[in-house]
Design a protein around this motif. Sequence first.
Motif, PDB file in Angstrom:
ATOM      1  N   PHE A 219       4.947  32.092  21.553  1.00 20.67           N
ATOM      2  CA  PHE A 219       5.795  31.185  22.338  1.00 20.67           C
ATOM      3  C   PHE A 219       7.229  31.402  21.890  1.00 20.67           C
ATOM      4  CE2 PHE A 219       3.016  28.251  24.687  1.00 20.67           C
ATOM      5  CZ  PHE A 219       1.782  28.556  24.145  1.00 20.67           C
ATOM      6  N   GLU A 224      11.967  25.355  23.849  1.00 19.58           N
ATOM      7  CA  GLU A 224      11.473  24.895  22.548  1.00 19.58           C
ATOM      8  C   GLU A 224      10.079  24.298  22.785  1.00 19.58           C
ATOM      9  OE1 GLU A 224      11.978  24.778  19.206  1.00 19.58           O
ATOM     10  OE2 GLU A 224      10.167  23.566  19.304  1.00 19.58           O
ATOM     11  N   PRO A 225       9.033  25.020  22.367  1.00 18.83           N
ATOM     12  CA  PRO A 225       7.673  24.580  22.679  1.00 18.83           C
ATOM     13  C   PRO A 225       7.386  23.147  22.227  1.00 18.83           C
ATOM     14  CG  PRO A 225       7.654  26.685  21.493  1.00 18.83           C
ATOM     15  CD  PRO A 225       9.071  26.285  21.629  1.00 18.83           C
ATOM     16  N   SER A 257      12.096  25.566  16.546  1.00 20.41           N
ATOM     17  CA  SER A 257      13.364  25.427  15.840  1.00 20.41           C
ATOM     18  C   SER A 257      13.259  24.319  14.787  1.00 20.41           C
ATOM     19  CB  SER A 257      14.460  25.088  16.845  1.00 20.41           C
ATOM     20  OG  SER A 257      14.125  23.898  17.529  1.00 20.41           O
ATOM     21  N   SER A 277      11.862  28.847  13.045  1.00 20.88           N
ATOM     22  CA  SER A 277      13.173  29.499  13.087  1.00 20.88           C
ATOM     23  C   SER A 277      14.056  28.871  12.018  1.00 20.88           C
ATOM     24  CB  SER A 277      13.799  29.330  14.472  1.00 20.88           C
ATOM     25  OG  SER A 277      12.997  29.982  15.432  1.00 20.88           O
ATOM     26  N   VAL A 321      17.377  34.708  11.947  1.00 18.65           N
ATOM     27  CA  VAL A 321      18.350  35.476  12.731  1.00 18.65           C
ATOM     28  C   VAL A 321      19.526  35.799  11.813  1.00 18.65           C
ATOM     29  CG1 VAL A 321      19.929  35.433  14.695  1.00 18.65           C
ATOM     30  CG2 VAL A 321      17.741  34.261  14.851  1.00 18.65           C
ATOM     31  N   ILE A 350      15.623  38.883  11.946  1.00 17.81           N
ATOM     32  CA  ILE A 350      15.995  39.304  13.309  1.00 17.81           C
ATOM     33  C   ILE A 350      17.493  39.558  13.354  1.00 17.81           C
ATOM     34  CG2 ILE A 350      15.731  38.800  15.764  1.00 17.81           C
ATOM     35  CD1 ILE A 350      13.962  36.411  15.032  1.00 17.81           C
ATOM     36  N   ASN A 353      21.102  39.691  18.211  1.00 15.48           N
ATOM     37  CA  ASN A 353      21.345  40.440  19.456  1.00 15.48           C
ATOM     38  C   ASN A 353      22.591  39.874  20.107  1.00 15.48           C
ATOM     39  OD1 ASN A 353      19.033  42.123  19.369  1.00 15.48           O
ATOM     40  ND2 ASN A 353      17.800  40.351  19.972  1.00 15.48           N
ATOM     41  N   HIS A 355      25.524  38.869  22.568  1.00 16.45           N
ATOM     42  CA  HIS A 355      25.638  38.561  24.000  1.00 16.45           C
ATOM     43  C   HIS A 355      26.946  37.806  24.229  1.00 16.45           C
ATOM     44  CE1 HIS A 355      24.425  34.397  23.145  1.00 16.45           C
ATOM     45  NE2 HIS A 355      23.522  34.921  22.332  1.00 16.45           N
TER      46      HIS A 355
HETATM   47  N1  SAH Z   1      12.696  27.853  20.731  1.00 12.77           N
HETATM   48  C1  SAH Z   1      11.840  28.500  19.826  1.00 12.77           C
HETATM   49  C2  SAH Z   1      11.252  29.789  20.357  1.00 12.77           C
HETATM   50  C3  SAH Z   1      12.139  30.673  21.185  1.00 12.77           C
HETATM   51  S1  SAH Z   1      13.450  31.492  20.401  1.00 12.77           S
HETATM   52  C4  SAH Z   1      12.540  28.767  18.516  1.00 12.77           C
HETATM   53  O1  SAH Z   1      13.750  28.608  18.445  1.00 12.77           O
HETATM   54  O2  SAH Z   1      11.859  29.094  17.566  1.00 12.77           O
HETATM   55  C5  SAH Z   1      12.636  32.820  19.518  1.00 12.77           C
HETATM   56  C6  SAH Z   1      13.453  33.352  18.344  1.00 12.77           C
HETATM   57  O3  SAH Z   1      14.600  34.077  18.787  1.00 12.77           O
HETATM   58  C7  SAH Z   1      13.963  32.261  17.421  1.00 12.77           C
HETATM   59  O4  SAH Z   1      13.597  32.547  16.104  1.00 12.77           O
HETATM   60  C8  SAH Z   1      15.477  32.344  17.588  1.00 12.77           C
HETATM   61  O5  SAH Z   1      16.085  31.970  16.374  1.00 12.77           O
HETATM   62  C9  SAH Z   1      15.697  33.795  17.951  1.00 12.77           C
HETATM   63  N2  SAH Z   1      16.934  34.080  18.675  1.00 12.77           N
HETATM   64  C10 SAH Z   1      17.531  33.352  19.635  1.00 12.77           C
HETATM   65  N3  SAH Z   1      18.649  33.970  20.078  1.00 12.77           N
HETATM   66  C11 SAH Z   1      18.765  35.121  19.379  1.00 12.77           C
HETATM   67  C12 SAH Z   1      19.689  36.213  19.396  1.00 12.77           C
HETATM   68  N4  SAH Z   1      20.746  36.207  20.205  1.00 12.77           N
HETATM   69  N5  SAH Z   1      19.488  37.236  18.558  1.00 12.77           N
HETATM   70  C13 SAH Z   1      18.403  37.259  17.753  1.00 12.77           C
HETATM   71  N6  SAH Z   1      17.488  36.277  17.704  1.00 12.77           N
HETATM   72  C14 SAH Z   1      17.662  35.214  18.503  1.00 12.77           C
END
Ligand code: SAH
Length: 420
Positions: A219, A224-225, A257, A277, A321, A350, A353, A355
């Motif tokens: 997910f 946000e699940p 989160s 996260s 991240v 992570i 990324n 944007h």
């Molecule tokens: N809402 C949930 C699941 C979706 S986001 C959550 O936050 O856990 C999935 C993952 O992507 C999360 O760990 C988030 O921190 C990460 N994420 C969001 N935007 C990002 C980005 N621009 N670059 C890298 N990781 C990112």
Amino acid sequence: MIYFQSLNKNDLADLLLPLGRVKEERDLRDLPEGDERNSLLKKIEQKKIKQAMMRAKQIYHWVYQRYVTDWDQMTDLAKEIREWMKANVTIYRLNETYAKQSLDGTFKFLWQLHDQKTIESVIIPAALREKIGDEVVATLEDGKRYSGIETEKAGLDNDLNEDSWARLTACISSQVGCAMACKFCLTGVQGLDRSLEAHEIVTQVLELRMRAPITNIVFMGMGEPLHNVKNIIKACQIMLDEDGMNFSKRKVTVSTSGLVPGIEELYKHTDVSLAISLNSSTDEQRSQIMPVNKKWPIAELLDACRKVPLGTHRRITFEYVMLKDFNDTIEDAHRVARLLKGIPSKVNLIPFNEHSGADFKRPTDKTVLDFQRILLKQGYTTTVRVSRGRDILAACGQLRSLFGTARGTEKHRDFQPVNE
Ligand code: SAH
Ligand code: SF4
């Protein structure tokens, strides 16, 4: 109208119960009030419950294991049941707006919901597993090879006895947009439109499975699940049900989160894997990028993690991240290691990324690897989400082979990706 994919197996059995007929009912007619009648009534009730459960199972198999979405094709169901279902229960389908293969080897699908809003799901192929001699070797998309115990170090579940040589992860959405407003996240910038219903969540996986033999679900798409926990629980129950989608609890991961009450609620009703996260090493830092931290700070979040009934051999994934010059220092790595002490955990770094919705930058590879090394030294399995930059042709070739060798006990349509 009731959507089939919103019903867990018990809900479905409840729905079928009033339709039940058993032959003992005929004997009731001549039976006067009294003990004998009461005991027969009880017996009838029990038989009807059993029958409803059986029928629920049958229907579950048709839809979730044989991908039949037309009631008329469920030939082993009594005609009156089929007719009733047809009139009252809809098997939901998502409308595929496009499926495209992106440069990094993933397949993205855009679905249109019944109210015309759209959501995305992604298939991420990873780790081609092959048996070479007695050993299982996993090859990642970047060409790195791991064998034996190394596969675990690389964060690949080390289920060497399983004949699944590839992982096809379905990354699905839980909401249209997201209310949590994390500063680094494009979905967060967009804000929340609405939560998805259980049938919209389940059907993302069902549609993907009709196209490819999905092995894992995360997910980690939009939303946000745990801000939609009721529907997530329903969806997870259907995903784990052995008569339903039949995924192992290790292969379905909810990422949050950090909505603390949602974590507790989730584990009251289902038993999936958990990813958090974390994204920061101090509260001050985390509150700057994740508003949720003001309400549920790190200590409370980690406390909730400690209470998760994981059982043996399972760990919580902590996503981190990495944002350049914000949370990527050696000190941060040491602090993360201290925070996670005592929690069975693995860490997934992570690299950000970039944007247009955020000013953060991606750290250098060296910074990421230095950070990883510290966590590894402290004994944490730590993986870096690979950034992949292969040309479309190579990706295509590899994908086709991955799709061909992934374990698929179920039949699936030939998958025709649309190239960009
Ligand atoms: N809402 C949930 C699941 C979706 S986001 C959550 O936050 O856990 C999935 C993952 O992507 C999360 O760990 C988030 O921190 C990460 N994420 C969001 N935007 C990002 C980005 N621009 N670059 C890298 N990781 C990112
Ligand atoms: Fe993005 Fe997840 Fe934060 Fe929502 S909770 S804004 S999806 S990182």
